[in-house]
Design an enzyme around this catalytic site. Structure first.
Site, PDB file in Angstrom:
ATOM      1  N   HIS A  60      37.403  -2.722 -29.669  1.00  0.00           N
ATOM      2  CA  HIS A  60      36.334  -1.875 -29.154  1.00  0.00           C
ATOM      3  C   HIS A  60      35.140  -1.950 -30.112  1.00  0.00           C
ATOM      4  CE1 HIS A  60      38.985   0.774 -26.329  1.00  0.00           C
ATOM      5  NE2 HIS A  60      39.027  -0.508 -26.034  1.00  0.00           N
ATOM      6  N   GLU A  62      33.389   0.139 -31.845  1.00  0.00           N
ATOM      7  CA  GLU A  62      33.439   0.853 -33.128  1.00  0.00           C
ATOM      8  C   GLU A  62      34.267   0.075 -34.144  1.00  0.00           C
ATOM      9  OE1 GLU A  62      34.124   1.829 -30.099  1.00  0.00           O
ATOM     10  OE2 GLU A  62      34.015   3.997 -29.846  1.00  0.00           O
ATOM     11  N   CYS A  84      36.949   6.300 -27.870  1.00  0.00           N
ATOM     12  CA  CYS A  84      38.165   6.570 -27.099  1.00  0.00           C
ATOM     13  C   CYS A  84      39.203   7.270 -27.960  1.00  0.00           C
ATOM     14  CB  CYS A  84      38.708   5.287 -26.478  1.00  0.00           C
ATOM     15  SG  CYS A  84      39.455   4.164 -27.661  1.00  0.00           S
ATOM     16  N   ALA A 162      22.547 -11.198   4.926  1.00  0.00           N
ATOM     17  CA  ALA A 162      21.325 -11.990   5.042  1.00  0.00           C
ATOM     18  C   ALA A 162      20.942 -11.973   6.510  1.00  0.00           C
ATOM     19  CB  ALA A 162      21.588 -13.422   4.574  1.00  0.00           C
ATOM     20  N   ARG A 192      27.792 -12.877  -6.854  1.00  0.00           N
ATOM     21  CA  ARG A 192      29.252 -13.025  -6.820  1.00  0.00           C
ATOM     22  C   ARG A 192      29.798 -12.997  -8.241  1.00  0.00           C
ATOM     23  NH1 ARG A 192      30.155 -18.015  -2.473  1.00  0.00           N
ATOM     24  NH2 ARG A 192      29.731 -16.780  -0.603  1.00  0.00           N
ATOM     25  N   ASP A 208      34.567 -19.131   9.449  1.00  0.00           N
ATOM     26  CA  ASP A 208      33.733 -19.924   8.528  1.00  0.00           C
ATOM     27  C   ASP A 208      34.524 -20.739   7.512  1.00  0.00           C
ATOM     28  OD1 ASP A 208      31.740 -18.595   9.790  1.00  0.00           O
ATOM     29  OD2 ASP A 208      31.124 -17.361   8.082  1.00  0.00           O
TER      30      ASP A 208
HETATM   31  C1  AOF Z   1      35.480   2.818 -26.974  1.00  0.00           C
HETATM   32  N1  AOF Z   1      34.823   1.711 -27.397  1.00  0.00           N
HETATM   33  O1  AOF Z   1      34.111  -0.366 -27.120  1.00  0.00           O
HETATM   34  C2  AOF Z   1      35.237   0.645 -25.333  1.00  0.00           C
HETATM   35  C3  AOF Z   1      35.864   1.809 -24.868  1.00  0.00           C
HETATM   36  O2  AOF Z   1      42.559  -0.900 -22.622  1.00  0.00           O
HETATM   37  P1  AOF Z   1      41.662  -0.616 -23.763  1.00  0.00           P
HETATM   38  O3  AOF Z   1      42.379  -0.233 -25.015  1.00  0.00           O
HETATM   39  O4  AOF Z   1      40.659  -1.713 -23.992  1.00  0.00           O
HETATM   40  O5  AOF Z   1      40.820   0.701 -23.379  1.00  0.00           O
HETATM   41  C4  AOF Z   1      39.927   0.665 -22.316  1.00  0.00           C
HETATM   42  C5  AOF Z   1      39.245   2.013 -22.172  1.00  0.00           C
HETATM   43  O6  AOF Z   1      38.634   2.401 -23.397  1.00  0.00           O
HETATM   44  C6  AOF Z   1      38.106   1.968 -21.167  1.00  0.00           C
HETATM   45  O7  AOF Z   1      38.556   2.241 -19.859  1.00  0.00           O
HETATM   46  C7  AOF Z   1      37.177   3.036 -21.682  1.00  0.00           C
HETATM   47  O8  AOF Z   1      37.634   4.331 -21.318  1.00  0.00           O
HETATM   48  C8  AOF Z   1      37.335   2.880 -23.184  1.00  0.00           C
HETATM   49  N2  AOF Z   1      36.372   1.852 -23.631  1.00  0.00           N
HETATM   50  N3  AOF Z   1      35.940   2.876 -25.705  1.00  0.00           N
HETATM   51  O9  AOF Z   1      35.656   3.764 -27.733  1.00  0.00           O
HETATM   52  C9  AOF Z   1      34.686   0.634 -26.647  1.00  0.00           C
HETATM   53  N4  AOF Z   1      35.129  -0.474 -24.565  1.00  0.00           N
HETATM   54 ZN    ZN Z   2      37.940   2.651 -28.331  1.00  0.00          ZN
END
Ligand code: AOF
Ligand code: ZN
Length: 346
Positions: A60, A62, A84, A162, A192, A208
């Protein structure tokens, strides 16, 4: 803090948040996880480390920023999303910040993920100063599809069609190649690639035989391929091009849109591109399951019965589905209208 220093601190923190938001965009705009950026500030306000999240399974933001420094004691962490509080594919960021000895955490928006939320409380309980809501609108705009998906428990839904300027998706005999020009069609490929999945109905598959890959203007596959999702009871033929799709194939075998979206949510699909012909597009609109529409309009008139939408559940003017236009772009000789249903829908 004296009242004189407060505005300076606010300005510093906001400028650091702008940097964190810009770092966030280095991460993938598709996939299960949000784009998140983080900067660490020294007491002087100087940025001493930067990090961002590179997608589900990787560190993540942090943790990525903390890894740049031997010692983060006393620093301020500025993060675009509330740190998180859970062990998912990686460990809890709130705990990592506490263990690193960070003195203050500033973040933009609360994490709506019920599994991951609560990091701010955990930090406060550990004696860390916490400030939320800094540049919250900017962060919410960046993360809108992901936030919507988290809050509603279904993917963000973009419906595309379209048509000629008079709203026809084909001529009377059914021919439709091509209504829009190459610039529009290339734009669709990029769209996409900006989604996690593409939905079509079985009618479109049978009529298609689309490949539904995301391709560049030389026909090459773009790096990210959204998985095709087929709504409808008729099985996809063994010989269908869709069976060769590099991202696989999800056959829902029914037309229950809400149930289908719940199945996609369970697979952590956050952004769905509905490309699948008038019947499917109309069904999504009728069900109120649309977050954004992309309407590619070609400078021609076709008249006749083959409208881009059929029954969207409107029988009288008071039921018209209001849209707010977000953007109008020119693509070659075509127009692209990007709009979102206004609050309240029908
Ligand atoms: C943070 N910092 O950079 C992100 C967060 O499955 P994991 O462990 O990767 O957790 C995914 C969840 O963590 C995501 O759904 C969101 O709630 C949080 N993302 N949190 O502190 C981060 N990417
Ligand atoms: Zn996190």
């Amino acid at each position: 803090m004296t009242s004189d220093s407060a505005p300076t601190d606010t300005a510093r923190v906001e400028s650091a948040m702008r940097r964190a938001l810009s770092l966030a965009t280095h991460g993938p705009a598709v996939g299960a996880n949000p784009q998140v950026g983080c900067v660490l500030l020294a007491p002087s306000g100087e940025i001493v480390a930067e990090g961002w999240h590179r997608g589900a399974g990787s560190d993540h933001a942090e943790v990525d920023a903390l890894a740049q420094l031997p010692d983060a004691r006393g620093l301020t962490a500025v993060v675009t999303l509330e740190p998180c509080n859970h062990t998912g594919r990686t460990g809890p960021c709130a705990q990592a910040l506490i263990e690193a000895g960070v003195a203050r955490v500033v973040y933009a928006i609360d994490d709506p993920n019920p599994v991951a939320g609560g990091g701010a409380d955990r930090l406060r309980a550990a004696g860390v100063e916490v400030l939320g809501g800094v540049l919250a609108d900017e962060a919410a705009e960046l993360l809108l599809p992901w936030l919507t998906s988290m809050r509603l428990g279904r993917p963000w839904v973009t419906v595309k069609w379209a048509s000629s300027l008079d709203g026809r998706a084909a001529a009377a005999d059914g021919s439709s190649q091509w209504i829009t020009g190459t610039a529009s069609r290339q734009h669709v490929h990029e769209q996409r690639a900006a989604h996690d999945a593409i939905a079509v109905g079985t009618g479109t598959v049978l009529a298609d035989d689309p490949s539904l890959t995301a391709r560049g203007d030389g026909g090459e596959l773009l790096p990210h391929q959204p998985v095709p999702v087929v709504f409808g009871a008729t099985p996809v033929p063994e010989t269908a091009r869709l069976r060769q799709h590099p991202a696989g194939l999800i056959e829902l075998a029914h037309r229950d849109l809400a149930a289908g979206l719940a199945e996609l949510d369970a697979r952590e699909i956050r952004r769905l591109f509905v490309e699948g012909g008038p019947t499917l597009a109309s069904a999504f609109i009728r069900a109120g399951l649309v977050d954004e529409v992309l309407i590619y309009l070609a400078p021609m008139l076709l008249g006749g019965p083959r409208t881009a939408l059929d029954d969207v559940g409107v029988t009288t003017m008071s039921e018209a589905l209001g849209l707010s236009i977000r953007r109008i772009d020119t693509l070659g000789n075509d127009l692209l209208v990007v709009a979102r249903p206004t609050a309240g829908g029908h």
